[in-house]
Scaffold this motif. Structure first.
Motif, PDB file in Angstrom:
ATOM      1  N   ARG A  49      23.970  19.849 -12.873  1.00  0.00           N
ATOM      2  CA  ARG A  49      24.932  18.805 -12.519  1.00  0.00           C
ATOM      3  C   ARG A  49      25.891  18.522 -13.663  1.00  0.00           C
ATOM      4  O   ARG A  49      27.084  18.300 -13.446  1.00  0.00           O
ATOM      5  N   ASP A  52      23.623  10.791  -1.301  1.00  0.00           N
ATOM      6  CA  ASP A  52      22.633  11.606  -1.992  1.00  0.00           C
ATOM      7  C   ASP A  52      23.358  12.550  -2.947  1.00  0.00           C
ATOM      8  O   ASP A  52      24.575  12.713  -2.879  1.00  0.00           O
ATOM      9  N   SER A  53      22.590  13.185  -3.827  1.00  0.00           N
ATOM     10  CA  SER A  53      23.171  14.143  -4.761  1.00  0.00           C
ATOM     11  C   SER A  53      23.339  15.491  -4.081  1.00  0.00           C
ATOM     12  O   SER A  53      22.547  15.874  -3.212  1.00  0.00           O
ATOM     13  N   LEU A  54      24.363  16.227  -4.496  1.00  0.00           N
ATOM     14  CA  LEU A  54      24.554  17.585  -4.000  1.00  0.00           C
ATOM     15  C   LEU A  54      23.555  18.515  -4.661  1.00  0.00           C
ATOM     16  O   LEU A  54      23.073  18.258  -5.765  1.00  0.00           O
ATOM     17  N   ARG A  55      23.246  19.607  -3.967  1.00  0.00           N
ATOM     18  CA  ARG A  55      22.366  20.626  -4.527  1.00  0.00           C
ATOM     19  C   ARG A  55      23.236  21.783  -4.999  1.00  0.00           C
ATOM     20  O   ARG A  55      23.982  22.368  -4.223  1.00  0.00           O
ATOM     21  N   GLU A  64      29.306  12.146  -3.874  1.00  0.00           N
ATOM     22  CA  GLU A  64      27.857  11.986  -3.744  1.00  0.00           C
ATOM     23  C   GLU A  64      27.486  10.582  -3.266  1.00  0.00           C
ATOM     24  O   GLU A  64      26.543  10.414  -2.498  1.00  0.00           O
ATOM     25  N   THR A 112      25.425  22.400  -1.665  1.00  0.00           N
ATOM     26  CA  THR A 112      24.933  22.040  -0.334  1.00  0.00           C
ATOM     27  C   THR A 112      24.458  20.602  -0.327  1.00  0.00           C
ATOM     28  O   THR A 112      24.141  20.021  -1.357  1.00  0.00           O
ATOM     29  N   ARG A 113      24.397  20.066   0.894  1.00  0.00           N
ATOM     30  CA  ARG A 113      23.780  18.760   1.106  1.00  0.00           C
ATOM     31  C   ARG A 113      22.260  18.911   1.008  1.00  0.00           C
ATOM     32  O   ARG A 113      21.740  20.028   0.973  1.00  0.00           O
ATOM     33  N   PRO A 114      21.561  17.788   0.996  1.00  0.00           N
ATOM     34  CA  PRO A 114      20.088  17.873   0.990  1.00  0.00           C
ATOM     35  C   PRO A 114      19.522  18.659   2.173  1.00  0.00           C
ATOM     36  O   PRO A 114      18.443  19.248   2.058  1.00  0.00           O
ATOM     37  N   ASP A 115      20.241  18.667   3.325  1.00  0.00           N
ATOM     38  CA  ASP A 115      19.736  19.400   4.496  1.00  0.00           C
ATOM     39  C   ASP A 115      20.104  20.877   4.474  1.00  0.00           C
ATOM     40  O   ASP A 115      19.801  21.608   5.421  1.00  0.00           O
TER      41      ASP A 115
END
Length: 417
Positions: free
Chosen positions: A220, A172-175, A167, A237-240
């Motif tokens: 998390r 960023d944090s993973l979703r 991360e 997933t990533r933020p996108d």
């Protein structure tokens, strides 16, 4: 003529400047390329499934790095040194120092191949910059001044460390989503799902760890268990919205006929023996009520039962009052299981200590009722096997109190005749 010469000189100067700029750019490019590997490192998460030892039930996690210049190696945050001074005492106290280390992937996999444990790999979809950032962060972790860390069973362990590196590398944090996965309401319930075939292990955890592991946990935080992190990463997933990991690939298959810790049969489980203790408590109490005094059987039962509670209470007292484990305090079982239980174990053998025994049982029963209310309110989740043991304690407390005051009334009645 002079103006033509000036124009030629200016043209020559501009050409030399352009050439100098081009050479400088080429040199900078070469310098930059010399600092970068010829290819991008490949980063993946390795998960080893449950093993034969009790502490291997949740599996193990490590990061694999296939580096074009350094080779193929694994970074592992699950190392500890049994030979360290006072290791056992410091471990119980909560000073659990673990190590980060690196080894070749072949050597790492061979350990699990010999144990017959399954190992799967999930390759991470990282940009070249992110992959290099993972290498940089693991290098930082492996430095002598950084490689030792204070291990925490649920908050900082071999699974949470590599996840934190991933991360941090992506910025960023993973979703996480839980499509088809079971949600765990607390750390304790998550542990119970992994230990369901080994109830004595969970019995010990439920004794030692207090109400801190009963709080609701986030998606998390469920990743503290390596085998759960593997499942979570499949959908992460990533933020996108892009998936972070490719489908899992098995690197080491589970060996047929491997030696595993066998599940505990029902007749050896804590609940069975707790019910036996409760039945014995009723039996000796019935005999005591019939004879209107303490019997040899009741003395022996109380001596053994309350000695075991008292000795266990000494351990819980150490964990609550001395240990720096975050999860051991507050532990509301201390109302029931504490060193004062030894009072009841000793007092049953002396007529002079009969009043002390009764006074203890008054306090003991009141604390049992208080604990029952706390457990019913959901402040701390008890092991199911605790309920018969608490009932046995309550039966012996009430029987002791009732017998004492019944005899007092009889003696008083005789004295007034």
């Amino acid at each position: 003529m002079t103006s033509q010469n000036s124009l030629a000189d200016k043209t020559m100067t501009d050409a030399l400047k352009r050439m100098a700029i081009m050479i400088a750019a080429m040199l900078l490019s070469l310098a930059a390329s010399a600092q970068l590997p010829s290819e991008t490192p490949r980063i993946s998460l390795l998960t080893a499934h449950a093993g034969a030892e009790i502490y291997q039930l949740e599996g193990h996690t490590a990061l694999r790095i296939v580096h074009p210049d350094r080779g193929d190696y694994v970074v592992n945050w699950g190392l500890f040194d049994f030979a360290a001074p006072n290791f056992v005492y410091r471990f119980v106290k909560g000073e659990t120092d673990y190590l980060a280390g690196a080894a070749s992937t072949d050597r790492f996999l061979e350990i699990y191949r010999r144990e017959g444990r399954k190992v799967v790999e999930q390759t991470l979809d990282l940009t070249p910059e992110e992959a290099l950032r993972v290498v940089e962060l693991t290098d930082l972790n492996l430095r002598p001044e950084n490689r030792v860390y204070r291990y925490n069973y649920v908050l900082d362990n071999c699974a949470t460390r590599p996840l934190a590196v991933i991360e941090k590398a992506i910025g960023d944090s993973l979703r996480f989503s839980f499509d088809g996965l079971r949600r765990e309401p607390s750390f304790r319930e998550a542990m119970r799902s992994y230990h369901r075939d080994y109830p004595w292990y969970q019995f010990g955890i439920d004794l030692a760890l207090g109400s801190g592991i009963d709080r609701p946990i986030s998606l998390r935080e469920e990743a503290f268990a390596p085998v759960k992190l593997e499942l979570m990463l499949e959908q992460a997933t990533r933020p996108d919205g892009r998936r972070i990991a490719a489908p899992a690939v098995c690197l080491v298959r589970e060996k047929d006929g491997r030696v595993l810790l066998p599940p505990t049969p029902w007749y050896l489980a804590p609940m069975f023996w707790s019910l036996v203790v409760l039945a014995l408590a009723f039996a000796v109490s019935a005999g005591q009520l019939r004879s209107r005094r303490r019997t040899a059987a009741s003395r022996i039962f109380d001596s053994i039962y309350f000695t075991l509670l008292g000795l266990t209470g000494c351990v819980i007292a150490f964990l609550v009052l001395v240990s720096v484990h975050e999860a051991t305090s507050p532990n509301w079982l201390f109302l029931w299981i504490n060193p004062l239980c030894l009072t009841a174990a000793v007092a049953v053998w002396s007529k002079r200590l009969e009043k002390l025994s009764v006074c203890y049982q008054f306090v003991n029963f009141a604390l049992l009722m208080a604990l029952a209310v706390i457990l019913l309110c959901g402040v701390q989740s008890p092991n199911p096997a605790f309920i018969p043991l608490m009932a046995a304690d309550g039966v012996r407390a009430l029987t002791t109190i009732y017998t004492y005051y019944r005899n007092r009334r009889c003696q008083h009645a005789k004295a007034t005749r």
